[in-house]
Design a protein around this motif. Sequence first.
Motif, PDB file in Angstrom:
ATOM      1  N   LEU A  96      -4.042   9.759   1.993  1.00 30.68           N
ATOM      2  CA  LEU A  96      -3.831   9.576   3.426  1.00 30.68           C
ATOM      3  C   LEU A  96      -3.347   8.151   3.673  1.00 30.68           C
ATOM      4  O   LEU A  96      -4.060   7.193   3.396  1.00 30.68           O
ATOM      5  CB  LEU A  96      -5.132   9.823   4.197  1.00 30.68           C
ATOM      6  CG  LEU A  96      -5.815  11.166   3.943  1.00 30.68           C
ATOM      7  CD1 LEU A  96      -7.166  11.224   4.638  1.00 30.68           C
ATOM      8  CD2 LEU A  96      -4.931  12.320   4.407  1.00 30.68           C
ATOM      9  N   ASP A  97      -2.124   8.032   4.170  1.00 28.90           N
ATOM     10  CA  ASP A  97      -1.566   6.705   4.438  1.00 28.90           C
ATOM     11  C   ASP A  97      -1.747   6.398   5.919  1.00 28.90           C
ATOM     12  O   ASP A  97      -1.006   6.887   6.754  1.00 28.90           O
ATOM     13  CB  ASP A  97      -0.089   6.668   4.030  1.00 28.90           C
ATOM     14  CG  ASP A  97       0.419   5.240   3.884  1.00 28.90           C
ATOM     15  OD1 ASP A  97      -0.278   4.309   4.336  1.00 28.90           O
ATOM     16  OD2 ASP A  97       1.510   5.061   3.310  1.00 28.90           O
ATOM     17  N   GLU A  98      -2.744   5.619   6.226  1.00 29.75           N
ATOM     18  CA  GLU A  98      -3.102   5.281   7.596  1.00 29.75           C
ATOM     19  C   GLU A  98      -3.194   6.516   8.489  1.00 29.75           C
ATOM     20  O   GLU A  98      -2.401   6.692   9.408  1.00 29.75           O
ATOM     21  CB  GLU A  98      -2.115   4.251   8.147  1.00 29.75           C
ATOM     22  CG  GLU A  98      -2.336   2.949   7.412  1.00 29.75           C
ATOM     23  CD  GLU A  98      -1.378   1.845   7.819  1.00 29.75           C
ATOM     24  OE1 GLU A  98      -0.863   1.923   8.928  1.00 29.75           O
ATOM     25  OE2 GLU A  98      -1.194   0.935   7.026  1.00 29.75           O
ATOM     26  N   PRO A  99      -4.195   7.339   8.224  1.00 25.71           N
ATOM     27  CA  PRO A  99      -4.261   8.651   8.879  1.00 25.71           C
ATOM     28  C   PRO A  99      -4.638   8.595  10.348  1.00 25.71           C
ATOM     29  O   PRO A  99      -4.526   9.606  11.026  1.00 25.71           O
ATOM     30  CB  PRO A  99      -5.353   9.375   8.079  1.00 25.71           C
ATOM     31  CG  PRO A  99      -6.209   8.300   7.542  1.00 25.71           C
ATOM     32  CD  PRO A  99      -5.310   7.138   7.273  1.00 25.71           C
ATOM     33  N   LYS A 118       0.828  -1.211   0.000  1.00 25.83           N
ATOM     34  CA  LYS A 118       0.000   0.000   0.000  1.00 25.83           C
ATOM     35  C   LYS A 118       0.863   1.261   0.000  1.00 25.83           C
ATOM     36  O   LYS A 118       0.674   2.157  -0.833  1.00 25.83           O
ATOM     37  CB  LYS A 118      -0.922   0.013   1.230  1.00 25.83           C
ATOM     38  CG  LYS A 118      -1.803  -1.207   1.355  1.00 25.83           C
ATOM     39  CD  LYS A 118      -2.715  -1.116   2.553  1.00 25.83           C
ATOM     40  CE  LYS A 118      -1.988  -1.090   3.879  1.00 25.83           C
ATOM     41  NZ  LYS A 118      -1.320  -2.342   4.241  1.00 25.83           N
ATOM     42  N   THR A 119       1.798   1.321   0.943  1.00 24.35           N
ATOM     43  CA  THR A 119       2.650   2.504   1.034  1.00 24.35           C
ATOM     44  C   THR A 119       3.501   2.646  -0.217  1.00 24.35           C
ATOM     45  O   THR A 119       3.704   3.755  -0.724  1.00 24.35           O
ATOM     46  CB  THR A 119       3.524   2.412   2.290  1.00 24.35           C
ATOM     47  OG1 THR A 119       2.657   2.340   3.423  1.00 24.35           O
ATOM     48  CG2 THR A 119       4.439   3.607   2.424  1.00 24.35           C
ATOM     49  N   THR A 120       3.966   1.522  -0.734  1.00 23.68           N
ATOM     50  CA  THR A 120       4.762   1.567  -1.960  1.00 23.68           C
ATOM     51  C   THR A 120       3.946   2.196  -3.089  1.00 23.68           C
ATOM     52  O   THR A 120       4.448   3.055  -3.824  1.00 23.68           O
ATOM     53  CB  THR A 120       5.191   0.145  -2.353  1.00 23.68           C
ATOM     54  OG1 THR A 120       5.899  -0.433  -1.258  1.00 23.68           O
ATOM     55  CG2 THR A 120       6.067   0.154  -3.583  1.00 23.68           C
ATOM     56  N   PRO A 155       1.946  11.194   5.061  1.00 26.44           N
ATOM     57  CA  PRO A 155       2.711   9.949   5.003  1.00 26.44           C
ATOM     58  C   PRO A 155       2.384   9.040   6.187  1.00 26.44           C
ATOM     59  O   PRO A 155       1.885   9.496   7.212  1.00 26.44           O
ATOM     60  CB  PRO A 155       4.175  10.402   5.072  1.00 26.44           C
ATOM     61  CG  PRO A 155       4.161  11.885   4.964  1.00 26.44           C
ATOM     62  CD  PRO A 155       2.800  12.356   5.342  1.00 26.44           C
ATOM     63  N   GLU A 156       2.695   7.767   5.985  1.00 26.82           N
ATOM     64  CA  GLU A 156       2.525   6.793   7.055  1.00 26.82           C
ATOM     65  C   GLU A 156       3.427   7.178   8.234  1.00 26.82           C
ATOM     66  O   GLU A 156       3.022   7.147   9.383  1.00 26.82           O
ATOM     67  CB  GLU A 156       2.929   5.434   6.477  1.00 26.82           C
ATOM     68  CG  GLU A 156       2.869   4.289   7.413  1.00 26.82           C
ATOM     69  CD  GLU A 156       3.225   2.990   6.676  1.00 26.82           C
ATOM     70  OE1 GLU A 156       4.143   2.994   5.842  1.00 26.82           O
ATOM     71  OE2 GLU A 156       2.567   1.979   6.938  1.00 26.82           O
ATOM     72  N   LEU A 157       4.677   7.560   7.891  1.00 25.80           N
ATOM     73  CA  LEU A 157       5.610   8.048   8.900  1.00 25.80           C
ATOM     74  C   LEU A 157       5.558   9.559   8.849  1.00 25.80           C
ATOM     75  O   LEU A 157       6.220  10.167   8.032  1.00 25.80           O
ATOM     76  CB  LEU A 157       7.023   7.592   8.557  1.00 25.80           C
ATOM     77  CG  LEU A 157       7.441   6.238   9.078  1.00 25.80           C
ATOM     78  CD1 LEU A 157       8.811   5.885   8.504  1.00 25.80           C
ATOM     79  CD2 LEU A 157       7.492   6.238  10.586  1.00 25.80           C
TER      80      LEU A 157
HETATM   81 MG   LIG Z   1       2.149   1.097   4.758  1.00 30.49          MG
END
Ligand SMILES: [Mg+2]
Lengths: 283, 309
Positions: free
Chosen positions: B167-170, B53-55, B91-93
Amino acid sequence: MSATWTITRLTWHELVRRRLVLALLICTVGVIGLTGWGFAKVPGLHDHGQRLTPGEIRVIAAQLLILVMFMFSFVLALTCAFLAAPAIAGDWESGVALALLARPLRRGELLCGRWLGLALPAVAYTALAVALEFGVARWTTGYVPRQPVVAVAALAAEGLVLLTLTLALSTRLATVTAAVIAVVGFGAMWMGGIAGAFGQVFHNGAISTVGTVTHLLLPTDGMWRAATFALEPRLFAAQAAAHAGAGAFEAASGPTPAYLAFVGAWALGVLGLAWVSLRGREP
Amino acid sequence: MTDRASAPTGASPAIHTVGLAKRYGSQVALAGLTMTVPRGLVFGFLGPNGAGKTTAVKLLLGLARPTSGEGLVLGAPVGDVAVRGRVGYLPELFRYQGWMRAREVLGLHLRLGHQPRPTWAAAIDDALRTVGLAGRGDDRVQTFSKGMQQRLGLAVALIGRPELVVLDEPTSALDPVGRHDVRQVIRRLRDRGTAVFLNSHLLTEVEQVCDRVAVIDRGRVVGEGPLATLLGGGAVRVRCTGLEAGALERLQAFGPASAADGWLAWAGLDHERVPDLVARLVAEGARVYQVDVTQTTLEERFLQLLAPS
Ligand SMILES: [Mg+2]
Ligand SMILES: Nc1ncnc2c1ncn2[C@@H]1O[C@H](COP(=O)(O)OP(=O)(O)OP(=O)(O)O)[C@@H](O)[C@H]1O
């Protein structure tokens, strides 16, 4: 406003906000005060009960100033290395790069912005600190170096050379690694420069070559030699050339235009490599 | 070349990818993503840890370069610099410059996004209010709690009126109130026509806000479509007696039935067909005591999709 300039400002604000600028200015004023006190003692020195002649004072003041400037160049180089090492690597390590690069910001703009944001303050700081030191030396001993402006430029260039190298390393390596490599490189070049000078004194081709290679590989020592030459008194160079004494703190001649052009090309080349390296790096 | 990613006529979709793939050495992070995210919808992108997903998000935003395949974001090829001014990203991070004040971080992103200066102050106030950080704008980011930093990240993603928000895992660091707030924010974005690409493995969350969903596993899409279609109706259980032998065969139109403990069960049956089913059962002579209708949850569907085929 261009993205490059935005990053330049960001870099500058970070230096100010982290109190680095303030700390550096306070330390510098302190050191200049101390050296000024030392310079002020020179004209009052006695040799076998005799006051020193103006010529002797000049030679001592010149030696002292070169020594102080060497210390300054060392501090400047280390400061540049420590500032540039996290300039790119830090963004990657912290994850800030993810948010930044998701904006309309090219890798080249990030790189140039960081470079300018560190280089402009480094040059301004060099000009300010060295001019102040020259002023103090002149006021206390009357000594004025042969080419004060050239000396400032050469010292600033020495800092920029190390800054550029460290920034390039920072595009691929961790902060500490980049800083360590830059500092070791700086030290190695300094020793290589001394070796090269000895090689010339003793007409040893192999050892002379070490000096030449050193000056081409990482031109920090080359720029320091240029600064030394500009810092010496007018007559000193002739004497130096006469007994070919080119140790750590003497230079018999200034840099050739070809060498200056090479240093410029070197910096551009390293920045170019840094750009290629950064383009290939994913946050 | 018919399957080349090309801008459709009229308004381009928010995201359109064809075979977008990413390999890290021998590790396949994304095996070939083909999907279309329409504008103005909330699109849920689901998958287990390490699914890619993040990729995918990094490829879409030009943070990483695809190994193969292509994609369009708001009509521009992935990696296009200018289009990033119209995309917001959390970002996720999520990490922002700790030495800056929250307002300054938002200002930096407005500046990088080429937003006109006179709009900044209002935009920053609005974004801070939306994410529940009103009154903390002048504090240093390093003094923020993790959840507050994620809220700031959300503000960064919203600011400048982007056309697409990724939104990556907001809600990974948010409390239940914060999660609720984020859902509100997402709905409001949709209401003003912004497309939202929501990367998550919190299925209840996705279920509550998403219009369309794609499920990916080990780098490839295993299910995609409108949420209702993907869930494919629910299950119906009927407790009845007296059904004639062979009656079940005649009920094939409702799909295969399973019988256990006096219950007959049909999976994947549309809600609207439940009365018909009961009528047929009665017509076949059954005495119906109880009818249970359950909606398939996204979690059940998700686990079905991920089951090794
Ligand atoms: Mg991810
Ligand atoms: N920089 C990288 N180098 C090597 N492998 C990577 C890199 N980034 C991701 N991967 C690999 O790609 C795969 C997908 O990772 P990704 O981060 O996209 O997963 P994800 O779906 O976001 O998972 P999560 O739900 O845990 O966030 C993983 O197997 C991961 O190990």
